[in-house]
Scaffold this motif. Structure first.
Motif, short mmCIF file in Angstrom:
data_model
loop_
_atom_site.label_atom_id
_atom_site.label_comp_id
_atom_site.label_asym_id
_atom_site.label_seq_id
_atom_site.Cartn_x
_atom_site.Cartn_y
_atom_site.Cartn_z
N GLU A 58 0.83 -1.20 0.00
CA GLU A 58 0.00 0.00 0.00
C GLU A 58 0.87 1.26 0.00
N LYS A 59 1.97 1.22 0.73
CA LYS A 59 2.88 2.36 0.76
C LYS A 59 3.51 2.59 -0.62
N LYS A 101 1.05 4.24 -2.96
CA LYS A 101 0.91 5.69 -2.69
C LYS A 101 2.10 6.47 -3.24
N SER A 102 3.27 5.80 -3.31
CA SER A 102 4.46 6.50 -3.81
C SER A 102 4.55 6.43 -5.34
#
Length: 203
Positions: free
Chosen positions: A170-171, A174-175
């Motif tokens: 998920e991180k 987002k990036s």
């Protein structure tokens, strides 16, 4: 129908596992023997030939049932494995990440478990250091209980690893970082390709 390519692939798998292939025997039975795969007479011939050649391991391309493994192993002191167990051994030797090691050990235990009851000897490494035994509990039953406990522990650990991986994924989303995967057999050149493309030095 594609026996030659199948045998060539099995030979490559053996070499990836560090085995030197001494000989290949192909048998085309009219029916699969439930107890010995190709019949007791043929198995005895194969085992005699293997012993005379100084072999340590016999690898069957066909998956062996628990009963077949028991019956063949009872006729020889040589290690007897099938293609599935060979592939799991290769994965175990190549596993680098914590998740990969857990996945491989879990797969190995689940594959070995139904075959344990059919083997003449239990896994001695699983019985050492165990506390008091219940009345009538055999060495084999202890091994099976310990394997069940280990499987449950590994499944729980794998779930935790998956949760952590999902958080990291998920991180990354987002990036907006691109994700590329290289997939293939062991020793097929994945690391070499990655090193060539990225000028890295990955083993």
């Amino acid at each position: 129908k594609d026996m030659e390519s199948h045998i060539t692939e099995l030979r490559s798998l053996c070499e990836s596992a560090g085995l030197s292939v001494l000989d290949t025997i192909i048998q085309k039975p009219k029916v699969i023997h439930p107890g010995y795969l190709v019949g007791k007479g043929k198995i005895e011939e194969i085992l005699m030939r293997s012993t005379n050649m100084g072999a340590d391991v016999i690898v069957f391309d066909e998956e062996l049932t628990p009963a077949q493994l028991k019956n063949i192993s009872a006729l020889t002191d040589l290690k007897v494995i099938d293609r599935n167990q060979l592939i799991l051994d290769i994965f175990a030797s190549k596993a680098k990440t914590n998740e990969a090691k857990v996945q491989v050990e879990l797969a190995q235990l689940k594959y070995i478990f139904p075959r344990l009851a059919q083997k003449n000897t239990a896994f001695s490494r699983l019985t050492g250091g165990i506390g008091g035994r219940g009345p009538g509990e055999t060495k084999l039953e202890i091994d099976k209980r310990r394997i069940r406990e280990r499987i449950a522990l590994l499944e729980a650990r794998l779930e935790e690893i998956k949760r952590i991986r999902e958080t990291k994924r998920e991180k990354r989303k987002k990036s907006s970082l691109p994700l590329v995967s290289i997939v293939g057999y062991a020793n097929s050149g994945k690391s070499s390709l990655l090193n060539l493309l990225t000028k890295s030095n990955v083993d």
